[in-house]
Design a protein around this motif. Structure first.
Motif: not given
Ligand SMILES: [Zn+2]
Length: 113
Positions: A7, A9-10, A12, A24, A27, A29
């Motif tokens: 991911c 963003k995070c 993951s 994801c 989060c 996303h």
């Molecule tokens: Zn994420």
């Protein structure tokens, strides 16, 4: 081994595919594989007045007095701003300043600490 990317963003690693999108679960996303493939070029880079790259959570100081519209207050040069959040807009920094509350600043008027 999964071929799906982490991911963006995070970070993951539990990305899964949902139709044409990657999702994801951690989060929530969602993004398209095409966007991910060209993210190096497309990703917006935020820089402070000195050209340092800014990231969410950074602490910056204000490099000039900033007059606040409406309230008549002034954020003084040298004011420390903790935990900034970068947003894709004209004022690209969301933050909270002691004594002023939630605020939007321009990255060109701050310097990373
Ligand atoms: Zn994420």
């Amino acid at each position: 081994m999964s071929a799906l990317p982490a991911c963006p963003k995070c970070q993951s690693e539990y990305t899964y595919e949902d139709g044409a999108l990657y999702v994801c679960p951690e989060c929530a996303h969602e993004w398209s594989p095409q966007a991910a493939a060209s993210s190096d070029e497309a990703a917006k880079v935020y820089r402070d007045s000195a050209g340092n790259v800014l990231q969410d959570g950074d602490t910056v100081t204000v490099i000039k007095d900033l007059k606040l519209k409406g309230s008549g207050g002034v954020i003084k040069m040298g004011t420390k701003v903790k935990g900034i959040r970068l947003v894709d807009s004209d004022h690209d920094i969301d933050c909270k300043i002691d004594g002023f509350g939630p605020m939007s600043l321009k990255s060109e008027f701050v310097k990373k600490v």
